[in-house]
Scaffold this motif. Structure first.
Motif, mmCIF file in Angstrom:
data_model
loop_
_atom_site.group_PDB
_atom_site.id
_atom_site.type_symbol
_atom_site.label_atom_id
_atom_site.label_comp_id
_atom_site.label_asym_id
_atom_site.label_seq_id
_atom_site.Cartn_x
_atom_site.Cartn_y
_atom_site.Cartn_z
ATOM 1 N N UNK A 246 -18.455 -2.151 -6.258
ATOM 2 C CA UNK A 246 -18.663 -0.763 -5.824
ATOM 3 C C UNK A 246 -18.891 0.208 -6.975
ATOM 4 N N UNK A 247 -18.720 -0.270 -8.198
ATOM 5 C CA UNK A 247 -18.821 0.632 -9.363
ATOM 6 C C UNK A 247 -20.255 0.723 -9.870
ATOM 7 N N UNK A 248 -20.546 1.834 -10.490
ATOM 8 C CA UNK A 248 -21.782 1.952 -11.263
ATOM 9 C C UNK A 248 -21.443 1.620 -12.713
ATOM 10 N N UNK A 249 -22.282 0.825 -13.367
ATOM 11 C CA UNK A 249 -21.995 0.458 -14.759
ATOM 12 C C UNK A 249 -22.035 1.704 -15.639
ATOM 13 N N UNK A 250 -21.417 1.596 -16.820
ATOM 14 C CA UNK A 250 -21.384 2.761 -17.719
ATOM 15 C C UNK A 250 -22.795 3.179 -18.119
ATOM 16 N N UNK A 251 -23.691 2.192 -18.295
ATOM 17 C CA UNK A 251 -25.058 2.542 -18.694
ATOM 18 C C UNK A 251 -25.787 3.230 -17.537
ATOM 19 N N UNK A 252 -25.539 2.754 -16.329
ATOM 20 C CA UNK A 252 -26.138 3.399 -15.151
ATOM 21 C C UNK A 252 -25.709 4.877 -15.123
ATOM 22 N N UNK A 253 -24.401 5.098 -15.332
ATOM 23 C CA UNK A 253 -23.886 6.475 -15.266
ATOM 24 C C UNK A 253 -24.479 7.344 -16.372
ATOM 25 N N UNK A 254 -24.617 6.751 -17.572
ATOM 26 C CA UNK A 254 -25.225 7.522 -18.672
ATOM 27 C C UNK A 254 -26.632 7.962 -18.281
ATOM 28 N N UNK A 255 -27.426 7.019 -17.774
ATOM 29 C CA UNK A 255 -28.822 7.337 -17.434
ATOM 30 C C UNK A 255 -28.856 8.350 -16.287
ATOM 31 N N UNK A 256 -28.021 8.129 -15.262
ATOM 32 C CA UNK A 256 -28.022 9.035 -14.098
ATOM 33 C C UNK A 256 -27.690 10.462 -14.529
#
Ligand code: NAD
Ligand code: KPL
Length: 303
Positions: A246-256
């Motif tokens: 259910x989590x977004x990866x740290x890199x996903x969050x950085x890009x988002x």
């Protein structure tokens, strides 16, 4: 002896609050006077745990302060580490110890090269924290921190401070294997979550892509003399994908959030190491190209 902490962000804040509430002397090091003024106006650092917020009035200073530093937790992003340490170098006492909390590999060597007389202790953490406001940190996920020093393997006495502060940790003789293993996990998961625009669990729909990356990363780890870090990598990647579905990866969050990623210390580091070993890893190299193109299209730094 005081714990100086540079980087009053997510992990730095999490460490600072726990050390301070155990009664240990902590000093936060902020970038400049304007950050110090904002911090002082808020009256300290807030840590939110289980939806309960507590304010910790931890003393803070700027990098320009004159007091010597004997023990420093460097808690900035990997791409800020070298510059941050350059600004503090004149304040480091002889025999100072640094704990480098950066994810990935590469920044630790850059810091150690600048400070040949300091003891650089490397850390690899699976704790989760994020900021939802200025000097306000949310403790989002229990985890564990491995610590070790490849050049001076004896465990330091101040590990007792971490114990007293309830920071789950263990000293290891093979911190590089831990860092490589985490790098491999992050390389197998994080870029694909960005490219497929999905949560970690969404990668269950791309088993062949994940498997191909795990095979290449295992080959790389073995070639780089870390066979323990290569063992059952694919099983662990699949387990992490399920456990953090259910989590977004740290890199996903950085890009988002339009933030710079740590790609240079993860995927780029892996591709560079492969090149150095004359290893052909086509899936990893293609992943690097795709991720760079994706970042460039969104106006984000590609390394
Ligand atoms: P963050 O962005 O939340 O915090 C970094 C802080 O460092 C920021 O407040 C920034 O202003 C400060 N900083 C940077 N350069 C500075 C300088 N020269 N002087 C003073 N302050 C400076 O980052 P984070 O999430 O805490 O991540 C730190 C490292 O830990 C990263 O390498 C990250 O990958 C790793 N990590 C983070 C988590 C997490 O859950 N947040 C988990 C595991 C590993
Ligand atoms: O560490 C991670 C991250 O998001 O950075 C996990 C959860 C392991 C995914 O790679």
């Amino acid at each position: 002896m005081a714990w100086h902490i540079l980087g009053a962000g997510s992990l730095g804040g999490l460490w600072a609050a726990r050390l301070a509430r155990a009664g240990l002397p902590v000093r936060l090091i902020l970038r400049d006077r304007s950050r110090l003024t904002s911090y002082q106006r808020l009256g300290g650092l807030t840590l939110v745990e289980d939806q309960h917020a507590s304010l910790y009035p931890i003393p803070a200073q700027t990098t320009a302060d004159a007091t010597p530093i004997h023990r420093l937790l460097l808690a900035c992003k990997a791409y800020d580490a070298e510059e941050a340490i350059a600004s503090l170098a004149p304040r480091l006492a002889a025999g100072a110890e640094l704990i480098l909390l950066q994810n990935g590999l590469g920044s630790q060597d850059a810091v150690a090269t600048r400070l040949p007389r300091a003891r650089c202790i490397l850390a690899s953490s699976t704790e989760g924290a994020y900021r939802d406001g200025d000097f306000r940190v949310i403790f989002a996920g229990q985890g564990f921190t491995w610590l070790g020093c490849p050049t001076q393997p004896a465990a330091p006495l101040w590990l007792a401070d971490l114990h007293a502060s309830g920071i789950p940790h263990q000293w290891t003789d093979d911190i590089l294997a831990r860092l490589w293993r985490k790098l491999a996990l992050n390389c197998a998961i994080n870029p694909l979550t960005v490219l497929h625009n999905c949560r970690n669990g969404g990668l269950a729909a791309y088993p062949q892509e994940v498997a191909a990356l795990c095979n290449e990363l295992s080959e790389l780890l073995e070639r780089c003399a870390h066979p323990a870090a290569a063992a059952q990598l694919r099983d662990e990647v699949e387990r992490v994908i399920q456990a953090t579905a259910n989590n977004y990866s740290s890199m996903y969050q950085d890009v988002a959030q339009g933030r710079r990623t740590e790609i240079a210390y993860l995927l780029d580091y892996a591709c560079h190491a492969a090149q150095h070993q004359a290893l052909e890893l086509p899936h990893l190299q293609r992943l690097q190209q795709r991720l760079r193109a994706y970042l460039a299209e969104r106006g984000l730094p590609t390394q």
